[in-house]
Design an enzyme around this catalytic site. Sequence first.
Site, mmCIF file in Angstrom:
data_model
loop_
_atom_site.group_PDB
_atom_site.id
_atom_site.type_symbol
_atom_site.label_atom_id
_atom_site.label_comp_id
_atom_site.label_asym_id
_atom_site.label_seq_id
_atom_site.Cartn_x
_atom_site.Cartn_y
_atom_site.Cartn_z
ATOM 1 N N LYS A 118 -8.988 8.158 1.938
ATOM 2 C CA LYS A 118 -9.542 6.826 1.654
ATOM 3 C C LYS A 118 -11.208 6.676 2.202
ATOM 4 O O LYS A 118 -12.049 5.908 1.895
ATOM 5 C CB LYS A 118 -8.908 5.806 2.810
ATOM 6 N N PHE B 165 1.534 -3.432 3.754
ATOM 7 C CA PHE B 165 1.837 -4.567 4.393
ATOM 8 C C PHE B 165 3.388 -5.016 4.355
ATOM 9 O O PHE B 165 3.946 -4.829 3.148
ATOM 10 C CB PHE B 165 0.957 -5.858 3.868
ATOM 11 N N HIS C 181 -2.742 8.099 6.010
ATOM 12 C CA HIS C 181 -2.756 6.903 5.642
ATOM 13 C C HIS C 181 -4.159 6.352 5.748
ATOM 14 O O HIS C 181 -5.038 5.969 4.850
ATOM 15 C CB HIS C 181 -1.998 5.756 5.985
ATOM 16 N N HIS D 146 -9.581 2.143 -0.410
ATOM 17 C CA HIS D 146 -8.039 1.920 -0.486
ATOM 18 C C HIS D 146 -7.694 1.186 -1.791
ATOM 19 O O HIS D 146 -7.927 0.049 -1.820
ATOM 20 C CB HIS D 146 -7.827 1.155 0.774
ATOM 21 N N CYS E 232 0.596 -1.105 -0.007
ATOM 22 C CA CYS E 232 -0.073 0.079 -0.110
ATOM 23 C C CYS E 232 0.772 1.269 0.009
ATOM 24 O O CYS E 232 0.167 2.416 -0.058
ATOM 25 C CB CYS E 232 -1.038 -0.059 1.105
ATOM 26 N N GLU F 132 -1.310 5.119 13.539
ATOM 27 C CA GLU F 132 -0.895 6.156 12.863
ATOM 28 C C GLU F 132 -1.042 7.230 13.601
ATOM 29 O O GLU F 132 -0.487 8.485 13.799
ATOM 30 C CB GLU F 132 -1.738 6.244 11.556
#
Length: 413
Positions: free
Chosen positions: A336, A400, A304, A341, A164, A315
């Site tokens: 998002k 990830f 994010h 996403h 991502c 975060e």
Amino acid sequence: MTKRRVVVTGLGAVTPLGNDVKTYWENLLAGVSGVKRISAFDPSDLAVQIAGEVKNFNPLERLDAKLVKRADRFTQFALWAAVEALKDAGIDLNHEDCNRVGVIVGSGMGGIATWEQQHEIFITRGPRPVSPLLIPMMIPDMASGQISIVYGLRGPNYCSVSACASGAHATGVAFRHIQNGDADVMITGGSEAPITKFTIAAFANMGALSKRNDQPEKASRPFDRQRDGFVIAEGCGIYILEELEHALKRGAKIYCELSGYGASADGYHITAPDPEALGAALAMRRALEDAGLKPEDIDYINAHGTSTPLNDAAEVKAITMVFGEHSRQLAVNSTKSMIGHGLGAAGAMEFVATVLSVSEGKLHCTANFEEPDEGVELDFVKEGSRERRVRAALSNSFGFGGHNCCLCVKAWE
């Protein structure tokens, strides 16, 4: 050696909120959701039936039919958005030294739809009917490759793959190539087209996706206490980065300056973020240091903000660690919340929004944000879009595998 300065001069986008930058930005500011029930196929047998799909996309409106036939959807997105970004930048590649123009487009999954289709052919009909175009359509670097082929560009050309964070890392390394003198112009960003039954089944079985099938527009709710997973999406963001003097010499329109890039790793887990948020905080600190800025110089963070319980909490912890008391003065939002996403394209679509926030002094809301976790006091831009002068901003992307990336942009004056 003095680092060369880098500016953003052109933007292009294909998103669940529109297939051009203007439509995308207007819908973000209006708080529109691009998350709907999946229409590309019948999702009835899936546990998750919602996604952020790109709508009414006809690549033949901009691209050659032969090229379209040889390109997976993620590559079509990148080619489409590159046309818009180059036009927006007003750059004529016929009058550029094409040895000094490069392309880096990130993608986390590449041509997964082509792979899935051809695998079905292999299983049901055997090896002979498998397309000889499978490999060049599937590999993630082909968005970068095809753009360079179409325009005859011979500068740095490859793909970043960091889940991502792929699009954001592509932007960061493109920035470095210009800073270090390897290129004067870079076409960069990220592209992804992962909405297939196979992909959704895999993410759903991980427990990563929201199952709010009855309320698709409410499913992506970053930082909200009732979040239950992210909403998978597709799309692309492509933009033109230029060395400052190169842009000024040709009289280019300048959106903002890209001034800092920070990268780090969690070194913790294959999917879960480090709950101590040390890697994410390190990426932000490195971006600030690279830009020559202090935490109090930042007015805004495009987070994010995935809408997953663990990622959002980590975060928030990273932001408060880096910014301390100043964190309460920051505006923080999540793109998002409206587009879902986009995996490897997420950071690129969000970078487009960050650039426009800085250049226009407008912030979109974090949709569906109703109640923060206990003890969280950040300003998540809850009530609609907002006008605010932004001197400098960060755009966060975390992937990830513990891949962290932070980009810092400054207002152009």
